[in-house]
Design an enzyme around this catalytic site. Structure first.
Site, PDB file in Angstrom:
ATOM      1  N   GLU A   1      44.488  47.603  29.243  1.00 56.37           N
ATOM      2  CA  GLU A   1      45.515  46.144  29.043  1.00 56.37           C
ATOM      3  C   GLU A   1      45.812  46.499  27.672  1.00 56.37           C
ATOM      4  O   GLU A   1      45.314  46.607  26.821  1.00 56.37           O
ATOM      5  CB  GLU A   1      46.038  44.971  28.994  1.00 56.37           C
ATOM      6  CG  GLU A   1      45.232  44.742  30.819  1.00 56.37           C
ATOM      7  CD  GLU A   1      46.616  44.776  32.158  1.00 56.37           C
ATOM      8  OE1 GLU A   1      47.691  44.932  31.655  1.00 56.37           O
ATOM      9  OE2 GLU A   1      46.353  45.123  32.844  1.00 56.37           O
TER      10      GLU A   1
ATOM     11  N   CYS B   1      43.920  36.056  33.946  1.00 52.32           N
ATOM     12  CA  CYS B   1      43.352  37.669  33.454  1.00 52.32           C
ATOM     13  C   CYS B   1      44.255  37.146  31.803  1.00 52.32           C
ATOM     14  O   CYS B   1      43.842  37.506  30.729  1.00 52.32           O
ATOM     15  CB  CYS B   1      43.408  38.208  33.991  1.00 52.32           C
ATOM     16  SG  CYS B   1      42.735  38.300  35.454  1.00 52.32           S
TER      17      CYS B   1
ATOM     18  N   HIS C   1      41.386  45.728  33.171  1.00 52.71           N
ATOM     19  CA  HIS C   1      41.891  45.136  35.047  1.00 52.71           C
ATOM     20  C   HIS C   1      41.321  46.649  35.905  1.00 52.71           C
ATOM     21  O   HIS C   1      40.936  47.618  35.656  1.00 52.71           O
ATOM     22  CB  HIS C   1      43.340  44.874  35.506  1.00 52.71           C
ATOM     23  CG  HIS C   1      43.538  43.614  35.901  1.00 52.71           C
ATOM     24  ND1 HIS C   1      44.573  43.460  35.122  1.00 52.71           N
ATOM     25  CD2 HIS C   1      43.322  42.444  36.145  1.00 52.71           C
ATOM     26  CE1 HIS C   1      45.099  41.818  34.706  1.00 52.71           C
ATOM     27  NE2 HIS C   1      43.977  41.143  35.332  1.00 52.71           N
TER      28      HIS C   1
END
Length: 214
Positions: free
Chosen positions: A80, A143, A167
């Site tokens: 991310e 998350c 992820h």
């Protein structure tokens, strides 16, 4: 020099019995070259996730923090790039909390960039013939909450520690699609950690916040 990496992973949530992020963390090597890998299980709860992560950071003072989490529906490992200051939970967390349209830190910046070398991580994973993509959305559930909270804590504490989130998709044992074999996910995350050890961050560090994006 990255000598110690803290890898966090979530417990199962949303009615699942397995969280692939935790299964990966349990299978990671204890060392990659001279770098020590420490793993920690994080509860999928807004009230506890950031607290447990902060406790582990304070205890181990790692050179980098890599948080892992499940992203059902994705077909690749996805580092991310950014965390946003928003909770908009699609389901309740494991403590039954359902938070909607709430800031993570009302006094915090709109967003933070990851300070990990995310592009190098993607390249390293792909070099092992494992699907990987760079993601620009960590969602608005626990998350993203954890990624933002860790980066916010490091920035507010003036700690020179790299941090970010990766992820991972379902594994076949969850009987969901798309899915990637656990062995491939372990190899991919190990490759990503190797890239972190070998590379300098390619995202902004220090003042890594995006600022006010209105």
């Amino acid at each position: 020099m990255v000598r110690t990496i803290l890898v966090t992973a979530f417990d199962a949530f949303g009615g699942e019995d397995i969280n692939p992020s935790l299964e990966i963390a349990r299978r990671l090597p204890h060392n990659i070259g001279d770098t020590h890998i420490i793993t920690s299980e994080i509860p999928t709860e807004f009230a506890l996730a950031a607290k447990v992560a902060r406790q582990n950071i304070d205890k181990h003072m790692p050179d980098a923090v890599v948080c892992l989490g499940q992203a059902g529906g994705r077909h690749a490992i996805t580092p991310e790039r950014v965390a946003i200051n928003l909770i908009d939970a699609p389901i309740a967390d494991n403590a039954g909390a359902l938070l909607v349209d709430a800031p993570i830190n009302p006094a915090g910046p709109t967003a933070y960039f990851a300070t990990l070398p995310v592009k190098s991580m993607v390249q390293a994973i792909r070099a092992h013939n494992i699907p990987a993509e760079l993601s620009t959305t960590a969602g608005t559930f626990v998350c993203n909450f954890l990624m933002y909270s860790v980066l916010d804590y490091l920035a507010s504490s003036d700690l020179d520690i790299l941090a970010g989130f990766i992820h991972v998709p379902y594994i076949p044992e969850q009987h969901q699609q798309p899915a990637v074999p656990l062995d491939d996910l372990v190899a991919g995350i190990t490759a990503a950690l190797g890239a972190l050890i070998a590379d300098e961050p390619d995202e902004p560090t220090g003042d890594s916040l995006l600022g006010n994006l209105h």
